[in-house]
Scaffold this active site. Structure first.
Site, PDB file in Angstrom:
ATOM      1  N   GLY A 289       0.863  -1.047   0.054  1.00  0.00           N
ATOM      2  CA  GLY A 289      -0.126  -0.198  -0.050  1.00  0.00           C
ATOM      3  C   GLY A 289       0.952   1.327  -0.115  1.00  0.00           C
ATOM      4  CB  ALA A 290       2.300   3.650   1.592  1.00  0.00           C
ATOM      5  CD  GLU A 292       7.831   1.806   7.136  1.00  0.00           C
ATOM      6  OE1 GLU A 292       8.166   0.996   7.877  1.00  0.00           O
ATOM      7  OE2 GLU A 292       6.930   1.453   6.303  1.00  0.00           O
ATOM      8  CG  HIS A 323       0.261   2.477   8.354  1.00  0.00           C
ATOM      9  ND1 HIS A 323      -0.246   1.363   9.264  1.00  0.00           N
ATOM     10  CD2 HIS A 323       1.357   2.181   8.023  1.00  0.00           C
ATOM     11  CE1 HIS A 323       0.584   0.395   9.091  1.00  0.00           C
ATOM     12  NE2 HIS A 323       1.995   0.768   8.560  1.00  0.00           N
ATOM     13  CD  GLU A 324       3.108   3.717   5.110  1.00  0.00           C
ATOM     14  OE1 GLU A 324       4.425   3.666   5.438  1.00  0.00           O
ATOM     15  OE2 GLU A 324       2.416   2.968   5.216  1.00  0.00           O
TER      16      GLU A 324
END
Length: 872
Positions: A289-290, A292, A323-324
């Site tokens: 999804g991503a 960090e 979240h990130e």
């Protein structure tokens, strides 16, 4: 030359110690990392990358400064096609002697060391290392890095473990027309004499781990803003995306959510944002999804909405953004020593992003979404044979790769929610703040956080930690209710059970809600919170109360446990679930009903009735999304085979009826249409979808945009109601990356044997397909509508497992091992063949065996559910 790594035949003996043989391939054990950390401490990296050398390789020159125990030996990590130069403290080393199996052996170390490595590394199309993508729309080239877990070594020589932090100074040579982004603010480039090439010299980063360094380069479009941090510093903000998608990227909204997240976290964490800028980059063919990366977060382009998407996806994007952002503190500023604490890194970000979404944004029902999505994921993962304690034993890098799972994220996040409630939310945030302040730029273990939480809350967390973090499995809570002839409760208790393999009985803080039908609404009429521990907990405060229509354990979702509905409550739920006004309570009932179905305690046919009778009035998008996926599983895997056609027909007809009656243009309308397209059974169903796609038939408010048109075409493909030529025509009309993914899925979904063989060959006999095409094609290949033809591929599936695991990158191998498993067959033959492979391959890589065991568990659970469905 071929890259030295997992594909290398006849690995050379590695000269680390006399007579020793290195761990072959690209693995790294925890013991090796600890031993290396005892010898080495890193200071800085100067990494120069040349991105102008063509489409296959890029130049990589690393200058690494580190201290070491004098006269010791160790190794540094690198995966490269060719190594031109290796020098250690001015002495030239022969690459053919010291470079093998992704490692460069370093001997005779001094107290202060300078290592220089000059190599050519390879671009990938797997989403690992430095990924290279060519946009089919305009032939522009886009690059991005993805380094977690062990892939910065695919780009530069590095001590690839999280507790060897250093500063990183990147110098990038690339086409002058490109934008280049890294962890530090982007400098003005120096343009070379011919004006076509430029060099960007970035300032060194703070001390960070290698897996959160980043490079994104290409002709990205961008826009900028800023905010003022709690420190008073102005933090530049950037949003980046591909040219051909830029018109669809709503950067202002992303900036708004980012500002809300910054304000929330800086207030709650008590520590200002730790980096110089914050860029968010939407990149193609992303696996996760991503990611960090410090100050340069990369996101999947799924979050660039070129077509209408559901509120579930919109909300998930916000949660992902937050979240990130949470990781900038938890993970980037303070980092785990080793990957056994990966759970804490991800669980904290999952918990923090959910509470921030609920309290700082317009998505106030984020905890309902968490229950519907994350906890469903966690409960499933916790019942697989591969379940593990939240604090998992991570022996090597392969262990880490398969541990990005529902326990690491969702169960951990659930348990942290419970911990925050138990110690008190203010004490929890206070302990987290002290943890950040004490350990900034360092590496920690779980105990370092618990010490701070004990200090702020005054609670001893050792017993809590042992029961919740060091044991595996999920408990089941069930009400025991006795009432008299007038329906007055004479006894109420909660029983707790645990699976035989994981028999831990845990303490729970539990809400119990009573719901009664009144004027057409199922309303909560009584609520208590109790502490439940042991095998049976009596609840005397509920004696003497009229028995309600529905009893809901874990009301308000305080506990992590499966709950059971008593017989009367389940009957009420089937008839009236939609009449519950509170979305979280509805989600809990949905979840309880699904758990009982998955555990073969209630027939799948009853679950189908429950969903079709109630989902039309569900208001929460993620609850609808999750439930519709479970409905498909019930109809295609859990219903007994003799009744499966009838069940699938019932589901398809029901979904179309729901679509027709849904509010025009609503989120539910879109979800019901796409679910119907994915559940086609008859030519009549295909006719409806075909007319919708062509515009001959319409639903008020439903726009057949690019993505929906593809989803309808994929649905037609699953039952052979279209052909390859029509798929090719659709791709010609939408020759984009997304169009290519849908086309691959549609071709592989065609149910005839020839189409399946072609799809299989494209994935197994060739290895040039990029990650997103592999994932999409596998999704189409195993579609349940084509289950019958999958039987012929069972022998080939098991024959390919070892060769694929040994020859492909981890991410691609996982997509193939999991994605091509013919779960849709769900029969005794598949079960027995899977068991036979596991028995015959005891020495296969543990990570591979884990994936196959999880596949087997899905088949065994399906067979148990089919048996239960047969009984009624």
């Amino acid at each position: 030359m071929v890259a030295v790594g997992a594909n290398c035949a006849n690995p050379r003996r590695h000269p680390l110690t006399p007579g020793s043989t290195a761990v072959p391939g690209e693995n790294l054990t925890r013991i090796e990392a600890q031993e290396r950390r005892d010898v080495v401490d890193t200071q800085s990296y100067e990494v120069a990358l040349d991105l102008t050398k063509g489409s296959e390789v890029f130049g990589s020159r690393s200058v690494v400064r580190f201290t070491a125990t004098p006269e010791s030996f160790t190794f540094i990590d690198l995966i490269a096609r060719d190594v031109r130069e290796i020098s250690l403290n001015g002495e030239q080393l022969d690459p053919s002697e010291v470079f093998a199996d992704s490692r460069i052996a370093l001997t005779g170390l001094q107290a202060e060391n300078v290592l220089v490595v000059d190599a050519d590394c390879e671009y990938t199309n797997t989403g690992e290392g430095l990924h290279r993508f060519v946009d089919p729309v305009d032939d522009e080239v886009y690059l991005y890095s993805q380094f977690e877990v062990p892939d910065s070594r695919r780009v530069f020589a590095v001590f690839e473990q999280p507790d060897l932090k250093a500063t990183f100074q990147f110098t990038i040579t690339a086409p002058a027309a490109w934008k280049v982004v890294s962890n530090s603010p982007t400098p003005e480039p120096i343009v070379h004499d011919d004006d076509s090439i430029a060099t960007w010299g970035f300032e060194p980063t703070p001390r960070i781990s290698s897996y959160i360094t980043a490079l994104v380069a290409g002709p990205y479009e961008s826009t900028f803003s800023e905010l003022t941090s709690a420190s008073g510093d102005v933090i530049p903000l950037g949003v980046y995306g591909r040219k051909s998608l830029w018109q669809h990227l709503d950067a202002d909204y992303i900036f708004d959510k980012t500002r809300e997240g910054f304000a929330y976290y800086e207030s709650k964490f008590g520590v200002p944002y730790p980096f110089a800028k914050y860029d968010q980059l939407f990149v193609p063919e992303f696996n996760a999804g991503a990611m960090e990366n410090a100050g340069a977060v990369t996101f999947t382009e799924t979050y660039v909405f070129r077509s209408k998407v559901t509120d579930a996806v919109k909300e998930r994007r916000v949660v992902t953004i937050l979240h990130e952002l949470a990781h900038m503190w938890f993970g980037d500023l303070v980092t785990m020593k080793w990957w056994n604490d990966l759970w804490l890194n991800e669980s904290f970000a999952e918990w923090a992003s959910t509470i921030a979404t609920a309290e700082a944004t317009e998505w106030t029902e984020a905890w309902t979404t968490f229950n519907a999505m994350e906890k469903t994921w966690a409960y499933r993962q916790d019942q697989l044979p591969s379940t593990h304690p939240i604090v998992a034993e991570i022996n090597d890098l392969e262990d880490v790769q398969v541990n990005f799972d529902g326990i690491t994220y969702a169960k951990g996040g659930s348990v942290l929610k419970q911990l925050a409630a138990w110690v008190g939310i203010e004490a929890f945030f206070g302990g987290v703040s002290q943890y950040f302040q004490k350990h900034s730029w360092g590496n920690t273990e779980l105990s370092d956080l618990l010490v701070e939480l004990e200090a702020t809350s005054g609670r001893d967390l050792s017993t809590w930690s042992k029961k919740w973090l060091e044991t595996a499995g999920v408990n089941t809570l069930e009400p025991v209710i006795a009432d008299d002839a007038n329906g007055v409760i004479s006894r109420f208790a909660v029983t707790q059970t645990a699976p035989a393999d994981y028999p831990t009985i845990r303490p729970h803080r539990l809400g119990i809600g009573f719901y009664t039908l009144r004027d057409g609404a199922l309303t909560r009429t009584h609520y208590v919170e109790v502490d439940v521990d042991g095998d049976r907990t009596e609840v005397p405060e509920l004696q003497g109360i009229q028995r309600p229509d529905l009893v809901l354990l874990n009301d308000n979702d305080l506990a992590y446990a499966k709950i059971r509905l008593d017989e009367q409550s389940l009957a009420t739920a089937i008839a009236h679930l939609a009449d519950i006004s509170d979305p979280l309570a509805r989600s809990l009932v949905w979840g309880a009903a699904w758990d009982q179905t998955r555990d073969a305690e209630t027939p799948a046919s009853d679950y189908i009735d429950l969903v079709l009778g109630n989902i039309g009035r569900e208001t929460e998008s993620t609850t609808v999304r999750t439930t519709l996926a479970q409905l498909r599983t019930a109809a295609t895997l859990y219903v007994e085979p003799a009744n499966r056609h009838e069940a699938r027909l019932k589901v398809a007809d029901g979904l179309w009826a729901l679509a027709e009656s849904a509010e025009a243009g609503s989120d539910s309308q879109l979800q019901f249409v796409t679910a119907f397209a994915n559940a086609l059974v008859t030519p009549e169903h295909a006719g409806i979808i075909g007319r919708l796609r062509s515009g001959e038939e319409t639903l008020p408010g439903l726009e057949i945009d690019a993505d929906l048109s593809w989803q309808l075409l994929v649905g037609l493909a699953t039952i052979g109601a279209t052909d390859a030529s029509k798929i090719d025509a659709a791709l010609a009309a939408d020759n984009t990356a997304k169009g290519g993914e849908f086309a691959a899925q549609a071709r592989a979904a065609l149910p005839d044997s020839a189409s399946k063989r072609a799809a299989w060959a494209s994935l197994i006999e060739r290895d040039d397909a990029p990650n997103t095409i592999v994932r999409s094609a596998a999704l189409g290949f195993v579609h349940p509508a084509g289950a019958e033809v999958l039987a012929e591929f069972v022998p080939a599936y098991f024959d390919m497992l070892l060769p694929i695991w040994e020859s492909r990158s981890y991410q691609i191998a996982q997509y193939l091992v999991v994605g091509l498993f013919p779960t849709a067959l769900a029969n005794l033959e598949l079960r027995d063949t899977t068991r036979a492979w596991l028995s015959a391959n005891q020495d296969a890589a543990p990570a591979l065996r884990r994936l196959v065991l999880e596949n087997l568990a899905d088949v065994e659970r399906s067979l148990a559910a089919q048996s239960r469905d047969t009984e009624d």
